[in-house]
Write a protein that holds these residues in place. Structure first.
Motif, PDB file in Angstrom:
ATOM      1  N   ASP A   1     -44.210   5.628-130.861  1.00 38.73           N
ATOM      2  CA  ASP A   1     -43.708   6.951-131.223  1.00 38.73           C
ATOM      3  C   ASP A   1     -44.695   7.636-132.160  1.00 38.73           C
ATOM      4  N   ILE A   2     -44.406   8.881-132.473  1.00 39.36           N
ATOM      5  CA  ILE A   2     -45.296   9.666-133.319  1.00 39.36           C
ATOM      6  C   ILE A   2     -44.447  10.619-134.156  1.00 39.36           C
ATOM      7  N   SER A   3     -44.859  10.859-135.401  1.00 38.71           N
ATOM      8  CA  SER A   3     -44.132  11.805-136.239  1.00 38.71           C
ATOM      9  C   SER A   3     -44.595  13.222-135.950  1.00 38.71           C
ATOM     10  N   LEU A   4     -43.781  14.188-136.331  1.00 43.12           N
ATOM     11  CA  LEU A   4     -44.187  15.579-136.157  1.00 43.12           C
ATOM     12  C   LEU A   4     -45.424  15.890-136.994  1.00 43.12           C
ATOM     13  N   GLN A   5     -45.520  15.287-138.185  1.00 45.39           N
ATOM     14  CA  GLN A   5     -46.714  15.511-139.000  1.00 45.39           C
ATOM     15  C   GLN A   5     -47.960  14.975-138.301  1.00 45.39           C
ATOM     16  N   GLU A   6     -47.840  13.802-137.679  1.00 45.53           N
ATOM     17  CA  GLU A   6     -48.982  13.224-136.957  1.00 45.53           C
ATOM     18  C   GLU A   6     -49.356  14.080-135.752  1.00 45.53           C
ATOM     19  N   LEU A   7     -48.349  14.655-135.101  1.00 53.87           N
ATOM     20  CA  LEU A   7     -48.614  15.543-133.975  1.00 53.87           C
ATOM     21  C   LEU A   7     -49.374  16.787-134.443  1.00 53.87           C
ATOM     22  N   VAL A   8     -48.931  17.362-135.539  1.00 56.45           N
ATOM     23  CA  VAL A   8     -49.619  18.532-136.089  1.00 56.45           C
ATOM     24  C   VAL A   8     -51.035  18.168-136.526  1.00 56.45           C
ATOM     25  N   ASP A   9     -51.190  16.973-137.099  1.00 58.61           N
ATOM     26  CA  ASP A   9     -52.532  16.515-137.491  1.00 58.61           C
ATOM     27  C   ASP A   9     -53.474  16.490-136.289  1.00 58.61           C
ATOM     28  N   LYS A  10     -52.957  16.043-135.144  1.00 60.17           N
ATOM     29  CA  LYS A  10     -53.763  16.023-133.918  1.00 60.17           C
ATOM     30  C   LYS A  10     -54.225  17.433-133.548  1.00 60.17           C
ATOM     31  N   ILE A  11     -53.280  18.375-133.614  1.00 63.56           N
ATOM     32  CA  ILE A  11     -53.607  19.748-133.241  1.00 63.56           C
ATOM     33  C   ILE A  11     -54.643  20.318-134.204  1.00 63.56           C
ATOM     34  N   GLU A  12     -54.491  20.024-135.484  1.00 66.11           N
ATOM     35  CA  GLU A  12     -55.483  20.479-136.461  1.00 66.11           C
ATOM     36  C   GLU A  12     -56.877  19.938-136.138  1.00 66.11           C
ATOM     37  N   LEU A  13     -56.925  18.654-135.817  1.00 65.94           N
ATOM     38  CA  LEU A  13     -58.208  18.012-135.529  1.00 65.94           C
ATOM     39  C   LEU A  13     -58.872  18.640-134.306  1.00 65.94           C
ATOM     40  N   LEU A  14     -58.074  18.901-133.265  1.00 69.55           N
ATOM     41  CA  LEU A  14     -58.637  19.401-132.018  1.00 69.55           C
ATOM     42  C   LEU A  14     -58.914  20.902-132.041  1.00 69.55           C
ATOM     43  N   THR A  15     -58.241  21.641-132.904  1.00 69.10           N
ATOM     44  CA  THR A  15     -58.467  23.082-133.004  1.00 69.10           C
ATOM     45  C   THR A  15     -59.445  23.432-134.124  1.00 69.10           C
ATOM     46  N   GLY A  16     -59.569  22.518-135.083  1.00 69.75           N
ATOM     47  CA  GLY A  16     -60.385  22.828-136.254  1.00 69.75           C
ATOM     48  C   GLY A  16     -59.733  23.833-137.182  1.00 69.75           C
ATOM     49  N   LYS A  17     -58.418  24.012-137.024  1.00 71.53           N
ATOM     50  CA  LYS A  17     -57.697  24.963-137.861  1.00 71.53           C
ATOM     51  C   LYS A  17     -56.581  24.255-138.619  1.00 71.53           C
ATOM     52  N   LYS A  18     -56.268  24.744-139.797  1.00 68.71           N
ATOM     53  CA  LYS A  18     -55.231  24.156-140.629  1.00 68.71           C
ATOM     54  C   LYS A  18     -53.868  24.718-140.244  1.00 68.71           C
ATOM     55  N   ALA A  19     -52.906  23.822-140.049  1.00 64.49           N
ATOM     56  CA  ALA A  19     -51.542  24.251-139.733  1.00 64.49           C
ATOM     57  C   ALA A  19     -50.813  24.661-141.008  1.00 64.49           C
ATOM     58  N   ILE A  20     -49.903  25.595-140.859  1.00 66.46           N
ATOM     59  CA  ILE A  20     -49.041  26.006-141.972  1.00 66.46           C
ATOM     60  C   ILE A  20     -47.643  25.457-141.687  1.00 66.46           C
ATOM     61  N   ILE A  21     -47.239  24.462-142.461  1.00 62.66           N
ATOM     62  CA  ILE A  21     -45.924  23.836-142.286  1.00 62.66           C
ATOM     63  C   ILE A  21     -44.940  24.452-143.265  1.00 62.66           C
ATOM     64  N   GLU A  22     -43.833  24.901-142.750  1.00 57.63           N
ATOM     65  CA  GLU A  22     -42.795  25.511-143.582  1.00 57.63           C
ATOM     66  C   GLU A  22     -41.549  24.625-143.511  1.00 57.63           C
ATOM     67  N   GLU A  23     -41.139  24.080-144.639  1.00 54.46           N
ATOM     68  CA  GLU A  23     -40.005  23.153-144.645  1.00 54.46           C
ATOM     69  C   GLU A  23     -38.663  23.863-144.805  1.00 54.46           C
ATOM     70  N   ASN A  24     -38.670  25.157-145.093  1.00 52.14           N
ATOM     71  CA  ASN A  24     -37.445  25.966-145.140  1.00 52.14           C
ATOM     72  C   ASN A  24     -37.654  27.180-144.235  1.00 52.14           C
ATOM     73  N   PRO A  25     -37.714  26.947-142.935  1.00 52.14           N
ATOM     74  CA  PRO A  25     -38.164  27.995-142.008  1.00 52.14           C
ATOM     75  C   PRO A  25     -37.062  28.953-141.593  1.00 52.14           C
ATOM     76  N   HIS A  26     -37.471  30.100-141.064  1.00 52.09           N
ATOM     77  CA  HIS A  26     -36.540  30.980-140.367  1.00 52.09           C
ATOM     78  C   HIS A  26     -36.504  30.556-138.899  1.00 52.09           C
ATOM     79  N   SER A  27     -35.539  31.014-138.169  1.00 57.26           N
ATOM     80  CA  SER A  27     -35.306  30.511-136.813  1.00 57.26           C
ATOM     81  C   SER A  27     -36.483  30.735-135.877  1.00 57.26           C
TER      82      SER A  27
END
Length: 300
Positions: free
Chosen positions: A225-251
């Motif tokens: 299995d994989i965590s959502l953070q690890e999934l986002v880390d993958k996307i960051e690595l492959l895009t070269g861009k930093k993700a913005i994670i919001e822990e109190n998000p709007h819908s």
């Protein structure tokens, strides 16, 4: 050649399954509400049903027998009971497309963590099962009906999250899009962990388990299995861009994978029976790269 009934089969990996069954020479009948076109032309038989109305099933299935049934469209124990009553004695083997959601939230569940043979069934219709909790209960009760009342060989295939390059839900693509655009992704609990399976491999598994003599529940999918953070880390690595994670998000920014808890499965039983699936990290890397290629962000 087998006579095969597919309840559903006009969407996503159900459609892929039907194509594979046709290609191997089976006589395939698809049973749907008849509201959606399919690409199979005269290669399949068609019957029109409404899973919420038993009389439509009774009329469509009258006088018909099948070697094998794939059920892609059952979402309540009422529907399971009606179908079972009509097909008992008329089908040899029944493959129910279930879900890892039959397990409580948690990680790497084994098949014995939910016992459909002893589960107490409360009969309700699909519209009486709202939200994630409703979905969990509906699939548990449906499994229980098939295993307890079915007079046929029964398999419950407990799929994890299904992904592919042609995933119409675009749930994985959602995360890639958000990172590329610099928009926030709503993930209240980044440590939640999930399992995945590729859609073509899901269809292959269904076809092959239908040919086998295995009965009972089974967890197919990529191991681990994989965590959502690890999934986002993958996307960051492959895009070269930093993700913005919001822990109190709007819908509008909420991740479609941001479920109330972890859901993942132990796939060792399926692997021990000889079923093989793409490595989880290789699968997700491949799909993220597919989306990036489509955007021209990386070359072939």
């Amino acid at each position: 050649m087998k006579k095969v009934l597919v309840l559903g089969g006009t969407q996503y990996f159900g459609k892929k399954l039907v194509r594979k069954l046709v290609d191997q020479g089976d006589e395939v009948t698809i049973a749907t509400r008849g509201t959606k076109a399919d690409p199979f032309g005269d290669k399949v038989n068609r019957i029109v049903i409404d899973r919420e109305k038993k009389e439509t099933l009774a009329k469509a299935l009258k006088g018909k027998e099948f070697d094998l049934v794939y059920d892609q469209s059952c979402f309540s124990p009422w529907e399971a009971r009606d179908t079972t009553e009509l097909l008992n004695g008329k089908v040899g083997r029944y493959i129910f497309t279930s879900t890892q959601a039959v397990y409580e939230f948690g990680t790497l569940h084994k098949e014995e963590d939910f016992n459909a043979h002893t589960y107490s069934i409360m009969y309700k219709g699909r519209r009486e099962y709202p939200g994630y909790e409703g979905y969990k209960e509906a699939k548990r009760a449906s499994e229980a009906v098939f295993h307890q009342l079915g007079q046929f060989e029964t398999v419950s295939s407990r799929f994890p999250i299904v992904v592919s390059a042609d995933d119409y839900t675009e749930r994985l693509k959602f995360h890639v899009d958000k990172v590329l655009s610099g928009e926030s992704i709503g993930i209240p609990k980044p440590g939640m962990r999930y399992s995945f399976i590729e859609a073509e491999e899901a269809a292959d598994f269904l076809m092959e388990i239908g040919k086998s003599d295995y009965t009972g529940p089974i967890n197919p999918g990529s191991a681990g299995d994989i965590s959502l953070q690890e999934l986002v880390d993958k996307i960051e690595l492959l895009t070269g861009k930093k993700a913005i994670i919001e822990e109190n998000p709007h819908s509008g920014s909420m991740s479609p994978y941001a479920l109330p808890g972890s859901w993942s499965i132990d796939t060792s039983l399926a692997e021990g029976l000889g079923y093989r699936f793409t490595d989880l990290h290789s699968l997700l890397d491949m799909l993220i790269k597919h989306y990036l290629k489509a955007y021209g962000k990386i070359s072939e």
